[in-house]
Design an enzyme around this catalytic site. Sequence first.
Site, mmCIF file in Angstrom:
data_model
loop_
_atom_site.group_PDB
_atom_site.id
_atom_site.type_symbol
_atom_site.label_atom_id
_atom_site.label_comp_id
_atom_site.label_asym_id
_atom_site.label_seq_id
_atom_site.Cartn_x
_atom_site.Cartn_y
_atom_site.Cartn_z
ATOM 1 N N GLY A 31 0.832 -1.205 0.000
ATOM 2 C CA GLY A 31 0.000 0.000 0.000
ATOM 3 C C GLY A 31 0.863 1.251 0.000
ATOM 4 O O GLY A 31 2.080 1.177 -0.178
ATOM 5 N N THR A 33 0.947 3.718 2.575
ATOM 6 C CA THR A 33 1.482 4.152 3.881
ATOM 7 C C THR A 33 2.802 3.458 4.167
ATOM 8 O O THR A 33 3.750 4.054 4.678
ATOM 9 C CB THR A 33 0.461 3.844 5.001
ATOM 10 N N ASP A 89 2.564 -2.756 8.411
ATOM 11 C CA ASP A 89 1.633 -2.748 7.292
ATOM 12 C C ASP A 89 0.596 -1.660 7.496
ATOM 13 O O ASP A 89 0.536 -1.037 8.562
ATOM 14 C CB ASP A 89 0.935 -4.130 7.182
ATOM 15 N N GLY A 90 -0.174 -1.405 6.451
ATOM 16 C CA GLY A 90 -1.253 -0.423 6.560
ATOM 17 C C GLY A 90 -2.580 -1.126 6.769
ATOM 18 O O GLY A 90 -2.619 -2.327 7.032
ATOM 19 N N ASP A 92 -7.155 -0.522 5.776
ATOM 20 C CA ASP A 92 -8.154 0.329 5.144
ATOM 21 C C ASP A 92 -9.097 0.943 6.157
ATOM 22 O O ASP A 92 -9.650 2.012 5.941
ATOM 23 C CB ASP A 92 -8.946 -0.491 4.119
ATOM 24 N N GLY A 105 -5.544 -2.951 -1.186
ATOM 25 C CA GLY A 105 -4.508 -3.077 -2.215
ATOM 26 C C GLY A 105 -4.420 -4.482 -2.785
ATOM 27 O O GLY A 105 -3.485 -4.818 -3.497
ATOM 28 N N GLU A 111 -0.049 -10.499 3.154
ATOM 29 C CA GLU A 111 0.083 -9.584 4.302
ATOM 30 C C GLU A 111 -0.242 -10.309 5.598
ATOM 31 O O GLU A 111 0.455 -10.188 6.598
ATOM 32 C CB GLU A 111 -0.853 -8.388 4.156
HETATM 33 O O1 DER Z 1 -4.206 -4.025 1.112
HETATM 34 C C1 DER Z 1 -3.987 -3.603 2.284
HETATM 35 O O2 DER Z 1 -4.523 -4.088 3.286
HETATM 36 C C2 DER Z 1 -3.030 -2.467 2.405
HETATM 37 O O3 DER Z 1 -2.433 -2.468 3.643
HETATM 38 C C3 DER Z 1 -3.686 -1.202 2.012
HETATM 39 O O4 DER Z 1 -5.056 -1.314 1.823
HETATM 40 C C4 DER Z 1 -3.413 0.022 2.860
HETATM 41 O O5 DER Z 1 -3.354 0.990 1.895
HETATM 42 P P1 DER Z 1 -2.858 2.482 2.116
HETATM 43 O O6 DER Z 1 -1.691 2.422 3.064
HETATM 44 O O7 DER Z 1 -2.474 2.903 0.743
HETATM 45 O O8 DER Z 1 -4.053 3.194 2.673
#
Ligand code: DER
Length: 235
Positions: A31, A33, A89-90, A92, A105, A111
């Site tokens: 993603g 972030t 990780d990021g 949503d 993503g 992930e």
């Molecule tokens: O796919 C995911 O879960 C990613 O972590 C993503 O969705 C987070 O995206 P962003 O950091 O671009 O908001």
Amino acid sequence: ALVESSKKAAAFQAVKDYLESTFQHVGIGSGSTVVYVVEAIAELGADITSKMSFYPTGEQSRQLILAAGLRLAYIQDLPPDASLDVAFDGADEVDEDLNLIKGGGACLTQEKIVATSAKKFVCVADFRKISPRLGTSWKKGIPIEVLPMAADRVLAELKAMGSLNPRVRSGLPGKAGPIVTDNGMLIIDAPFSPLLLSKDTESGIEGGDGEDGIWTVDALAQRLINIVGVAEIGL
Ligand code: DER
């Protein structure tokens, strides 16, 4: 600019707070972030990062690690009982109990494999992602990775469960037809409403098990992962 600066601030703080210089195995999510997470790690300098290996969660993540000049490694090359020291990780959407929606993503499966292999999972999410209940800010639906040959059957099952207009994620613009994940699968986005936590503060009722269309996160996750043809869910 506010969003980007808050993503960067959150990412740099997360690296500062959770990446010890003694760590050797670091998971990197997918993603936009997590791009700032890698930037913050690279800024630590080679004398720190050269002792570390970085584990990707898909093609974007792999390219991010390589572009930052960090050492790339794969979780399948570790002993199956080995843990990563940390994974970043990021997400949503994040609720007050730290339940997450992931998969915006389309990288959710790798992930979750990397995240669950780490001693500590650090989710970096800016102010837009926080919400009282999953599904209130992220309205696209729960991402679900499915085997292509099972997609129509999974869609039918999701509709029967009360999902509002579940659909296979298409690539337009940029790819005719459905998006195909790093694992060769399809993504179905399945909106549900309302997604309750353990308690619905308005009516004070315990979240349900879906009988009346009301779900707790756990009950819904259990139900979704049991649908035949589902490889992983973004909860
Ligand atoms: O796919 C995911 O879960 C990613 O972590 C993503 O969705 C987070 O995206 P962003 O950091 O671009 O908001």
